[in-house]
Write a protein that holds these residues in place. Structure first.
Motif, PDB file in Angstrom:
ATOM      1  N   CYS A  62       6.886  16.870 -18.820  1.00 52.92           N
ATOM      2  CA  CYS A  62       5.757  17.481 -18.122  1.00 52.92           C
ATOM      3  C   CYS A  62       6.282  18.466 -17.091  1.00 52.92           C
ATOM      4  O   CYS A  62       7.423  18.398 -16.663  1.00 52.92           O
ATOM      5  CB  CYS A  62       4.875  16.420 -17.476  1.00 52.92           C
ATOM      6  SG  CYS A  62       5.690  15.365 -16.276  1.00 52.92           S
ATOM      7  N   SER A  63       5.414  19.402 -16.730  1.00 53.70           N
ATOM      8  CA  SER A  63       5.775  20.464 -15.800  1.00 53.70           C
ATOM      9  C   SER A  63       4.855  20.448 -14.588  1.00 53.70           C
ATOM     10  O   SER A  63       3.641  20.641 -14.731  1.00 53.70           O
ATOM     11  CB  SER A  63       5.675  21.819 -16.507  1.00 53.70           C
ATOM     12  OG  SER A  63       5.776  22.878 -15.574  1.00 53.70           O
ATOM     13  N   LYS A  64       5.436  20.212 -13.427  1.00 56.59           N
ATOM     14  CA  LYS A  64       4.688  20.329 -12.174  1.00 56.59           C
ATOM     15  C   LYS A  64       4.331  21.795 -11.926  1.00 56.59           C
ATOM     16  O   LYS A  64       3.243  22.105 -11.469  1.00 56.59           O
ATOM     17  CB  LYS A  64       5.565  19.828 -11.020  1.00 56.59           C
ATOM     18  CG  LYS A  64       4.918  18.826 -10.158  1.00 56.59           C
ATOM     19  CD  LYS A  64       5.713  18.301  -9.003  1.00 56.59           C
ATOM     20  CE  LYS A  64       7.062  18.847  -8.710  1.00 56.59           C
ATOM     21  NZ  LYS A  64       7.674  18.257  -7.524  1.00 56.59           N
ATOM     22  N   LYS A  65       5.240  22.671 -12.289  1.00 58.45           N
ATOM     23  CA  LYS A  65       5.061  24.109 -12.090  1.00 58.45           C
ATOM     24  C   LYS A  65       3.812  24.619 -12.819  1.00 58.45           C
ATOM     25  O   LYS A  65       3.083  25.459 -12.304  1.00 58.45           O
ATOM     26  CB  LYS A  65       6.306  24.837 -12.591  1.00 58.45           C
ATOM     27  CG  LYS A  65       6.235  26.335 -12.545  1.00 58.45           C
ATOM     28  CD  LYS A  65       7.495  26.944 -13.136  1.00 58.45           C
ATOM     29  CE  LYS A  65       7.346  28.437 -13.275  1.00 58.45           C
ATOM     30  NZ  LYS A  65       8.464  29.035 -13.976  1.00 58.45           N
ATOM     31  N   GLU A  66       3.559  24.098 -14.022  1.00 58.17           N
ATOM     32  CA  GLU A  66       2.444  24.571 -14.853  1.00 58.17           C
ATOM     33  C   GLU A  66       1.311  23.550 -14.950  1.00 58.17           C
ATOM     34  O   GLU A  66       0.355  23.777 -15.683  1.00 58.17           O
ATOM     35  CB  GLU A  66       2.966  24.889 -16.255  1.00 58.17           C
ATOM     36  CG  GLU A  66       4.013  25.985 -16.262  1.00 58.17           C
ATOM     37  CD  GLU A  66       4.874  25.996 -17.508  1.00 58.17           C
ATOM     38  OE1 GLU A  66       4.880  24.993 -18.251  1.00 58.17           O
ATOM     39  OE2 GLU A  66       5.543  27.011 -17.736  1.00 58.17           O
ATOM     40  N   SER A  67       1.448  22.422 -14.243  1.00 61.35           N
ATOM     41  CA  SER A  67       0.458  21.333 -14.320  1.00 61.35           C
ATOM     42  C   SER A  67       0.197  20.957 -15.777  1.00 61.35           C
ATOM     43  O   SER A  67      -0.948  20.835 -16.209  1.00 61.35           O
ATOM     44  CB  SER A  67      -0.867  21.734 -13.643  1.00 61.35           C
ATOM     45  OG  SER A  67      -0.664  22.094 -12.318  1.00 61.35           O
ATOM     46  N   SER A  68       1.267  20.780 -16.531  1.00 54.90           N
ATOM     47  CA  SER A  68       1.094  20.626 -17.974  1.00 54.90           C
ATOM     48  C   SER A  68       1.979  19.552 -18.599  1.00 54.90           C
ATOM     49  O   SER A  68       2.985  19.144 -18.026  1.00 54.90           O
ATOM     50  CB  SER A  68       1.397  21.952 -18.676  1.00 54.90           C
ATOM     51  OG  SER A  68       2.790  22.226 -18.633  1.00 54.90           O
ATOM     52  N   ILE A  69       1.531  19.152 -19.780  1.00 53.37           N
ATOM     53  CA  ILE A  69       2.393  18.402 -20.688  1.00 53.37           C
ATOM     54  C   ILE A  69       3.075  19.471 -21.525  1.00 53.37           C
ATOM     55  O   ILE A  69       2.435  20.147 -22.334  1.00 53.37           O
ATOM     56  CB  ILE A  69       1.575  17.430 -21.583  1.00 53.37           C
ATOM     57  CG1 ILE A  69       0.766  16.453 -20.723  1.00 53.37           C
ATOM     58  CG2 ILE A  69       2.489  16.720 -22.569  1.00 53.37           C
ATOM     59  CD1 ILE A  69       1.596  15.538 -19.839  1.00 53.37           C
ATOM     60  N   TRP A  70       4.335  19.668 -21.297  1.00 49.87           N
ATOM     61  CA  TRP A  70       5.076  20.733 -21.975  1.00 49.87           C
ATOM     62  C   TRP A  70       5.459  20.307 -23.384  1.00 49.87           C
ATOM     63  O   TRP A  70       5.445  21.126 -24.297  1.00 49.87           O
ATOM     64  CB  TRP A  70       6.302  21.101 -21.143  1.00 49.87           C
ATOM     65  CG  TRP A  70       7.087  22.232 -21.719  1.00 49.87           C
ATOM     66  CD1 TRP A  70       6.718  23.540 -21.767  1.00 49.87           C
ATOM     67  CD2 TRP A  70       8.375  22.147 -22.331  1.00 49.87           C
ATOM     68  NE1 TRP A  70       7.696  24.274 -22.376  1.00 49.87           N
ATOM     69  CE2 TRP A  70       8.726  23.440 -22.732  1.00 49.87           C
ATOM     70  CE3 TRP A  70       9.261  21.097 -22.575  1.00 49.87           C
ATOM     71  CZ2 TRP A  70       9.937  23.723 -23.364  1.00 49.87           C
ATOM     72  CZ3 TRP A  70      10.461  21.378 -23.207  1.00 49.87           C
ATOM     73  CH2 TRP A  70      10.786  22.680 -23.596  1.00 49.87           C
ATOM     74  N   ALA A  71       5.778  19.039 -23.563  1.00 52.92           N
ATOM     75  CA  ALA A  71       6.148  18.540 -24.892  1.00 52.92           C
ATOM     76  C   ALA A  71       5.846  17.053 -24.963  1.00 52.92           C
ATOM     77  O   ALA A  71       6.090  16.312 -24.011  1.00 52.92           O
ATOM     78  CB  ALA A  71       7.630  18.776 -25.156  1.00 52.92           C
ATOM     79  N   LEU A  72       5.315  16.629 -26.097  1.00 52.16           N
ATOM     80  CA  LEU A  72       5.121  15.204 -26.403  1.00 52.16           C
ATOM     81  C   LEU A  72       5.254  15.055 -27.905  1.00 52.16           C
ATOM     82  O   LEU A  72       4.429  15.573 -28.658  1.00 52.16           O
ATOM     83  CB  LEU A  72       3.747  14.713 -25.940  1.00 52.16           C
ATOM     84  CG  LEU A  72       3.361  13.292 -26.377  1.00 52.16           C
ATOM     85  CD1 LEU A  72       4.347  12.253 -25.855  1.00 52.16           C
ATOM     86  CD2 LEU A  72       1.956  12.953 -25.936  1.00 52.16           C
ATOM     87  N   PHE A  73       6.307  14.382 -28.321  1.00 53.08           N
ATOM     88  CA  PHE A  73       6.568  14.190 -29.744  1.00 53.08           C
ATOM     89  C   PHE A  73       7.076  12.787 -30.000  1.00 53.08           C
ATOM     90  O   PHE A  73       7.836  12.228 -29.202  1.00 53.08           O
ATOM     91  CB  PHE A  73       7.592  15.216 -30.255  1.00 53.08           C
ATOM     92  CG  PHE A  73       7.041  16.611 -30.250  1.00 53.08           C
ATOM     93  CD1 PHE A  73       6.308  17.082 -31.315  1.00 53.08           C
ATOM     94  CD2 PHE A  73       7.226  17.430 -29.152  1.00 53.08           C
ATOM     95  CE1 PHE A  73       5.763  18.354 -31.307  1.00 53.08           C
ATOM     96  CE2 PHE A  73       6.693  18.704 -29.123  1.00 53.08           C
ATOM     97  CZ  PHE A  73       5.959  19.168 -30.204  1.00 53.08           C
TER      98      PHE A  73
END
Length: 140
Positions: A62-73
């Motif tokens: 996850c990315s704090k910078k983008e408030s996102s789940i960057w990858a989940l596999f």
């Protein structure tokens, strides 16, 4: 299943899992570099891996910078065992602890991943030019 913080040496497993045949693959001309993984693990956010029998069976970054789940596999041989849900919960909790109350992601349209996020309560957003669809989750 054990969930632990991801380390640089896990990147080999990230690539192994990410490159499995699925309905949410990277285009042939795109690969994710080790530096990119390291930046997301150390500068922009954090990651975790799920372990079973001393083998990585899934990961989330996850990315704090983008408030996102960057990858989940999740390894294709371990689908439908609760690994994705457990990893997603870990990442969302960490983002919440770091002041993020709305989380974003994008995934392949009509993919297993899209259906997974819908079942988890994520709200569908817009269709991107690359064929991906956006999702968001408010956590407050």
């Amino acid at each position: 299943m054990l969930i632990r913080e991801a380390q640089a040496f896990d990147i080999v497993d990230f690539n192994r899992i990410r490159n499995q045949l699925s309905d949410n693959t990277l285009p042939d001309d795109i690969s994710i570099s080790q530096n990119c993984y390291l930046n997301y693990l150390t500068k922009y956010g954090k990651g975790w891996v799920a372990m079973q029998s001393n083998r990585v069976t899934g990961y989330v970054i996850c990315s704090k910078k983008e408030s996102s789940i960057w990858a989940l596999f999740v390894d294709q041989h371990h689908h439908r065992q609760g690994i994705g849900s457990a990893l997603l919960t870990q990442a969302i909790n960490w983002l919440n602890q770091n002041g993020i109350n709305k989380v974003y992601l994008s995934t392949g349209q009509n993919s297993q991943a899209e259906h997974f996020y819908q079942k988890q309560g994520w709200q569908k957003g817009s269709l991107l030019n690359n064929g991906q669809v956006t999702y968001s989750l408010s956590t407050v």
